[in-house]
Design a protein around this motif. Structure first.
Motif, PDB file in Angstrom:
ATOM      1  N   LYS A   1      39.529 -56.878 -78.075  1.00 16.77           N
ATOM      2  CA  LYS A   1      39.787 -57.642 -76.847  1.00 16.77           C
ATOM      3  C   LYS A   1      41.000 -58.549 -77.034  1.00 16.77           C
ATOM      4  N   ARG A   2      41.071 -59.183 -78.201  1.00 18.45           N
ATOM      5  CA  ARG A   2      42.199 -60.089 -78.473  1.00 18.45           C
ATOM      6  C   ARG A   2      43.524 -59.344 -78.527  1.00 18.45           C
ATOM      7  N   VAL A   3      43.545 -58.225 -79.279  1.00 19.41           N
ATOM      8  CA  VAL A   3      44.843 -57.571 -79.532  1.00 19.41           C
ATOM      9  C   VAL A   3      45.283 -56.647 -78.387  1.00 19.41           C
ATOM     10  N   ILE A   4      44.313 -56.043 -77.683  1.00 20.46           N
ATOM     11  CA  ILE A   4      44.664 -55.094 -76.617  1.00 20.46           C
ATOM     12  C   ILE A   4      44.649 -55.767 -75.248  1.00 20.46           C
ATOM     13  N   GLU A   5      43.528 -56.371 -74.883  1.00 23.33           N
ATOM     14  CA  GLU A   5      43.430 -56.968 -73.543  1.00 23.33           C
ATOM     15  C   GLU A   5      44.278 -58.233 -73.416  1.00 23.33           C
ATOM     16  N   LYS A   6      44.184 -59.113 -74.414  1.00 23.12           N
ATOM     17  CA  LYS A   6      44.899 -60.396 -74.330  1.00 23.12           C
ATOM     18  C   LYS A   6      46.314 -60.321 -74.900  1.00 23.12           C
ATOM     19  N   GLY A   7      46.574 -59.326 -75.738  1.00 25.04           N
ATOM     20  CA  GLY A   7      47.909 -59.181 -76.310  1.00 25.04           C
ATOM     21  C   GLY A   7      48.242 -60.233 -77.351  1.00 25.04           C
TER      22      GLY A   7
ATOM     23  N   GLN B   1      47.670 -45.179 -66.201  1.00 23.41           N
ATOM     24  CA  GLN B   1      47.739 -45.650 -67.590  1.00 23.41           C
ATOM     25  C   GLN B   1      48.080 -47.134 -67.638  1.00 23.41           C
ATOM     26  N   MET B   2      48.977 -47.561 -66.759  1.00 24.73           N
ATOM     27  CA  MET B   2      49.412 -48.950 -66.748  1.00 24.73           C
ATOM     28  C   MET B   2      48.240 -49.898 -66.515  1.00 24.73           C
ATOM     29  N   THR B   3      47.290 -49.469 -65.645  1.00 25.71           N
ATOM     30  CA  THR B   3      46.145 -50.333 -65.341  1.00 25.71           C
ATOM     31  C   THR B   3      44.990 -50.127 -66.318  1.00 25.71           C
ATOM     32  N   ALA B   4      44.866 -48.909 -66.851  1.00 19.46           N
ATOM     33  CA  ALA B   4      43.711 -48.593 -67.713  1.00 19.46           C
ATOM     34  C   ALA B   4      43.977 -48.844 -69.189  1.00 19.46           C
ATOM     35  N   ALA B   5      45.249 -48.870 -69.578  1.00 20.97           N
ATOM     36  CA  ALA B   5      45.588 -48.875 -71.009  1.00 20.97           C
ATOM     37  C   ALA B   5      45.205 -50.155 -71.719  1.00 20.97           C
ATOM     38  N   GLN B   6      45.032 -51.251 -70.976  1.00 23.94           N
ATOM     39  CA  GLN B   6      44.697 -52.523 -71.621  1.00 23.94           C
ATOM     40  C   GLN B   6      43.330 -53.039 -71.187  1.00 23.94           C
ATOM     41  N   ASP B   7      42.493 -52.093 -70.748  1.00 25.90           N
ATOM     42  CA  ASP B   7      41.151 -52.429 -70.275  1.00 25.90           C
ATOM     43  C   ASP B   7      40.135 -51.766 -71.197  1.00 25.90           C
ATOM     44  N   LEU B   8      39.371 -52.573 -71.944  1.00 23.44           N
ATOM     45  CA  LEU B   8      38.432 -52.013 -72.921  1.00 23.44           C
ATOM     46  C   LEU B   8      37.335 -51.176 -72.272  1.00 23.44           C
TER      47      LEU B   8
ATOM     48  N   ARG C   1      51.225 -51.911 -80.639  1.00 22.53           N
ATOM     49  CA  ARG C   1      52.043 -53.069 -80.238  1.00 22.53           C
ATOM     50  C   ARG C   1      52.209 -53.132 -78.718  1.00 22.53           C
ATOM     51  N   GLU C   2      52.232 -51.945 -78.085  1.00 24.47           N
ATOM     52  CA  GLU C   2      52.354 -51.909 -76.617  1.00 24.47           C
ATOM     53  C   GLU C   2      51.005 -52.054 -75.930  1.00 24.47           C
ATOM     54  N   ARG C   3      49.947 -52.247 -76.733  1.00 24.64           N
ATOM     55  CA  ARG C   3      48.586 -52.489 -76.228  1.00 24.64           C
ATOM     56  C   ARG C   3      48.066 -51.315 -75.402  1.00 24.64           C
ATOM     57  N   LYS C   4      48.325 -50.104 -75.892  1.00 27.78           N
ATOM     58  CA  LYS C   4      47.837 -48.910 -75.206  1.00 27.78           C
ATOM     59  C   LYS C   4      46.509 -48.463 -75.796  1.00 27.78           C
ATOM     60  N   LEU C   5      45.532 -48.289 -74.926  1.00 34.78           N
ATOM     61  CA  LEU C   5      44.225 -47.788 -75.357  1.00 34.78           C
ATOM     62  C   LEU C   5      44.288 -46.263 -75.401  1.00 34.78           C
ATOM     63  N   THR C   6      44.661 -45.725 -76.535  1.00 35.10           N
ATOM     64  CA  THR C   6      44.694 -44.269 -76.679  1.00 35.10           C
ATOM     65  C   THR C   6      43.387 -43.792 -77.315  1.00 35.10           C
ATOM     66  N   LEU C   7      43.242 -42.482 -77.459  1.00 34.45           N
ATOM     67  CA  LEU C   7      41.953 -41.912 -77.827  1.00 34.45           C
ATOM     68  C   LEU C   7      41.376 -42.451 -79.147  1.00 34.45           C
ATOM     69  N   PRO C   8      42.165 -42.591 -80.215  1.00 33.10           N
ATOM     70  CA  PRO C   8      41.558 -43.122 -81.454  1.00 33.10           C
ATOM     71  C   PRO C   8      40.933 -44.508 -81.240  1.00 33.10           C
ATOM     72  N   VAL C   9      41.623 -45.363 -80.491  1.00 35.60           N
ATOM     73  CA  VAL C   9      41.111 -46.715 -80.254  1.00 35.60           C
ATOM     74  C   VAL C   9      39.896 -46.680 -79.323  1.00 35.60           C
ATOM     75  N   ILE C  10      39.943 -45.836 -78.297  1.00 34.04           N
ATOM     76  CA  ILE C  10      38.799 -45.716 -77.377  1.00 34.04           C
ATOM     77  C   ILE C  10      37.538 -45.329 -78.158  1.00 34.04           C
ATOM     78  N   LYS C  11      37.689 -44.407 -79.101  1.00 33.91           N
ATOM     79  CA  LYS C  11      36.544 -43.990 -79.924  1.00 33.91           C
ATOM     80  C   LYS C  11      36.057 -45.134 -80.816  1.00 33.91           C
ATOM     81  N   ALA C  12      36.998 -45.891 -81.380  1.00 34.16           N
ATOM     82  CA  ALA C  12      36.617 -47.018 -82.243  1.00 34.16           C
ATOM     83  C   ALA C  12      35.946 -48.126 -81.434  1.00 34.16           C
ATOM     84  N   VAL C  13      36.452 -48.385 -80.235  1.00 33.51           N
ATOM     85  CA  VAL C  13      35.868 -49.421 -79.373  1.00 33.51           C
ATOM     86  C   VAL C  13      34.436 -49.032 -78.983  1.00 33.51           C
ATOM     87  N   ALA C  14      34.236 -47.749 -78.687  1.00 36.05           N
ATOM     88  CA  ALA C  14      32.899 -47.276 -78.286  1.00 36.05           C
ATOM     89  C   ALA C  14      31.871 -47.501 -79.390  1.00 36.05           C
TER      90      ALA C  14
END
Length: 331
Positions: free
Chosen positions: A263-269, A156-163, A239-252
């Motif tokens: 990318k700005r809010v999750i990957e770059k923080g 999770q630590m490596t995947a959570a902020q990777d779009l 705020r912790e920049r975690k890519l959870t399921l709702p966001v993964i679906k929205a990004v897709a």
């Protein structure tokens, strides 16, 4: 005036009251430390915080459902709770969390060092407990679960902020950090009862699906829950920049502009005022919340179906009810 109907976990707690008293007594005994009083102080803060004790109850219920009459289901239930508590102490340090179960986290009240070291102590205690039944398969299941949980957290630590993280990776993370302990809790209940292999597998499948539903609901409520009810602040995952399921679906489903936002809010923080509100608008626009809700409900159904082959009993009915209850807040 009619009494409020009992919730499924309350029914389980009542049905297993004697066993749970024994589990709680064993937990209090084994979290003691002759030389380091901070250990029981930190542990008690979390253990006594009013958690539902779902995981140890699952072990007790699974063992009883398979006809076990003790005593080692108590040791295994306490083991499961110690592993869970240890992971919470470590998680709160990793996530820099300030609130857990509606109370300040241990790392906030004491410090990170205390939380990490007390978590280590509880892991060690859990291994002492899981050895005592003298069942090598039980030891294999629970020690493997402890490793898988840690693996899930690191993933999770490596995947959570990777779009690029997709639903398959998300499921792998959830199976690690949450479902692994649910499935181990139910599986060892069947194993200690020497249940037939098909029943042990059914209990594993139930715990796995229940744990996945549980985590998806948790992730969903982070974007649409009530702080008073969840004990967490809405938007913590964002705020912790975690890519959870709702966001993964929205990004897709995102267009280029939306993807640049994520990318700005999750990957770059780089988060600014109003970003959480915009994130919620995008989740609504793409139906991400509804789709996530549908996934949680589907996993709840899988959990119920898994134990349909087990002997009919009040305990089995309660486990069915528990699967419904886990998703009740979003259905």
């Amino acid at each position: 005036m009619r009494d409020t109907p009992q919730k499924p976990h309350e029914q389980l707690a009542e049905a297993l009251a004697g066993d749970m008293d024994a589990v709680n007594a064993l937990i209090r005994k084994r979290m003691a430390s002759e030389h380091a009083p901070r250990i029981p102080e930190v542990t008690a803060h979390l253990v006594e915080a009013g958690g539902k004790r779902l995981r140890p109850m699952l072990t007790l219920a699974a063992a009883r459902l398979c006809g076990y009459d003790g005593p080692y289901h108590v040791h295994l239930a306490a083991t499961v709770e110690f592993i869970h508590t240890a992971t919470l102490l470590h998680d709160d340090v990793v996530d820099e969390s300030k609130q857990r179960r509606g109370r300040p986290t241990a790392n906030l009240l004491w410090d990170n060092k205390s939380s990490v070291l007390v978590g280590d102590y509880l892991f060690a205690r859990s291994f002492q407990l899981m050895v005592e039944p003298g069942n090598l398969r039980v030891l294999d299941i629970l020690s493997n679960a402890a490793a898988v949980i840690a693996e899930g957290e690191v993933l999770q630590m490596t995947a959570a902020q990777d779009l690029k993280t997709d639903e398959a990776v998300y499921l792998q993370v959830v199976r690690g950090k949450t479902a692994a302990l649910f499935s181990a809790a139910t599986q060892v209940g069947g194993v200690i009862a020497a249940a037939p292999e098909d029943q042990v597998q059914a209990l594993y499948d139930y715990g796995d699906a229940l744990g996945i539903a549980f985590q998806i609901v948790d992730d969903l409520l982070d974007y649409g829950g009530d702080t008073a009810a969840t004990g967490k602040n809405v938007g913590d995952d964002f705020r912790e920049r975690k890519l959870t399921l709702p966001v993964i679906k929205a990004v897709a489903a995102a267009d280029d502009t939306e993807r640049a936002f994520w990318k700005r809010v999750i990957e770059k923080g780089d988060q600014q005022d109003g970003d959480l509100d915009h994130a919620l608008e995008l989740l609504a626009k793409h139906g991400a919340m509804d789709a996530t809700r549908a996934d949680a409900l589907a996993w709840s159904e899988k959990a119920k179906t898994a134990i349909d082959t087990l002997p009919a009993s009040d305990l089995r009915d309660m486990l069915h009810g528990l699967a419904d209850y886990v998703v009740a807040r979003i259905s």
